[in-house]
Scaffold this motif. Sequence first.
Motif, short mmCIF file in Angstrom:
data_model
loop_
_atom_site.label_atom_id
_atom_site.label_comp_id
_atom_site.label_asym_id
_atom_site.label_seq_id
_atom_site.Cartn_x
_atom_site.Cartn_y
_atom_site.Cartn_z
N GLU A 177 0.83 -1.21 0.00
CA GLU A 177 0.00 0.00 0.00
C GLU A 177 0.87 1.26 0.00
O GLU A 177 0.59 2.21 -0.73
CB GLU A 177 -0.91 0.01 1.22
CG GLU A 177 -2.11 -0.91 1.13
CD GLU A 177 -3.09 -0.69 2.27
OE1 GLU A 177 -4.19 -0.17 2.02
OE2 GLU A 177 -2.73 -1.02 3.41
N ARG A 178 1.91 1.26 0.82
CA ARG A 178 2.79 2.42 0.89
C ARG A 178 3.53 2.63 -0.43
O ARG A 178 3.69 3.77 -0.89
CB ARG A 178 3.78 2.27 2.05
CG ARG A 178 3.15 2.36 3.42
CD ARG A 178 4.18 2.55 4.52
NE ARG A 178 5.04 1.38 4.66
CZ ARG A 178 4.78 0.34 5.44
NH1 ARG A 178 3.65 0.31 6.13
NH2 ARG A 178 5.62 -0.67 5.54
N VAL A 179 3.97 1.54 -1.03
CA VAL A 179 4.64 1.63 -2.33
C VAL A 179 3.71 2.23 -3.36
O VAL A 179 4.10 3.10 -4.16
CB VAL A 179 5.12 0.23 -2.80
CG1 VAL A 179 5.56 0.27 -4.26
CG2 VAL A 179 6.26 -0.27 -1.93
N ALA A 180 2.46 1.80 -3.36
CA ALA A 180 1.48 2.31 -4.32
C ALA A 180 1.21 3.79 -4.12
O ALA A 180 1.10 4.56 -5.08
CB ALA A 180 0.17 1.53 -4.19
N VAL A 181 1.14 4.21 -2.85
CA VAL A 181 0.90 5.62 -2.55
C VAL A 181 2.08 6.47 -2.99
O VAL A 181 1.92 7.51 -3.64
CB VAL A 181 0.63 5.82 -1.04
CG1 VAL A 181 0.64 7.31 -0.69
CG2 VAL A 181 -0.71 5.21 -0.65
N VAL A 182 3.29 6.03 -2.66
CA VAL A 182 4.50 6.77 -3.02
C VAL A 182 4.63 6.90 -4.54
O VAL A 182 5.03 7.94 -5.07
CB VAL A 182 5.75 6.10 -2.42
CG1 VAL A 182 7.02 6.73 -2.99
CG2 VAL A 182 5.73 6.22 -0.91
N SER A 183 4.27 5.83 -5.25
CA SER A 183 4.42 5.83 -6.71
C SER A 183 3.49 6.83 -7.39
O SER A 183 3.74 7.26 -8.50
CB SER A 183 4.16 4.43 -7.27
OG SER A 183 2.81 4.06 -7.08
#
Length: 269
Positions: free
Chosen positions: A73-79
């Motif tokens: 989820e964090r990776v998706a948000v950062v991207s």
Amino acid sequence: MQLYHHPLDLDSQKVRLALEEEGVDYTSYHVNPITGKNLDSSFFRMNRRGRIPVFQNGSHIIYNTIDTIQYIERVAVVSTGVETESISASCKEVTEWMQKIQYWDPMFFTLSHIPEKYRLCVSKFIRQVVIARMSESPDLAADYHRKLKEAYETEEKLKEEDVLRRSKEHLVKLLDDVEMQLSETPYLAGQDFTMADAVLIPVLARLQLLGLEKEYIAARSNIYEYWILVQQRPSYKKVIGKYFNGWKKHKTLLKTWCLVRVRSLLKRY
């Protein structure tokens, strides 16, 4: 990013649903625990518990299913370039549902619904694989010995009626809570699909795989409607439906069973 998983594994399905829903690219590596691939020294050195899924991003390796999903989820948000503070306020509720579902261990429930002759054959095969790997990699002997002990303990616990009863009661309570929640909202944590749903769907898929859909899903009207709804999602079709819809279920299971039988007959552990 790399994911070591298998389509038959429930926790692997949870992580893959999260990856597909969040649109995160990853490299897939199949590690079939039924054929003992999770015990190969190359994988076992990375995760000495010998369990899947394992998620790796560079030098960062995650073993825990919920931790992996939250990392995705964090990776998706950062991207997306959006500030992390903008993550939905329902995050706490989603996490609580994920933890609640994850708290139910499906192992004993699943094994108790598999015909004994198949279960015992696989169990014996896995023990032989552990012994073979132990002799091949003496530096990992202590960890392999722990896995061997776990295998014997699992077989003993399957003989205890209380263990199986508690597992079933826990599942029933969980499904009753889900049924109540779905009477208020279309998805588990509100109006939209969340990672709580990604964690729940494989549980329902496991019940269907075991032929228990009528007893545990269809008997609960809200869960039944929800189950029909989520099976239409592209993520479900790719992660679960691709392997377990119709004749594909038999193909997936038969292939694994044949590998176990052939290797057992040839004593190729």
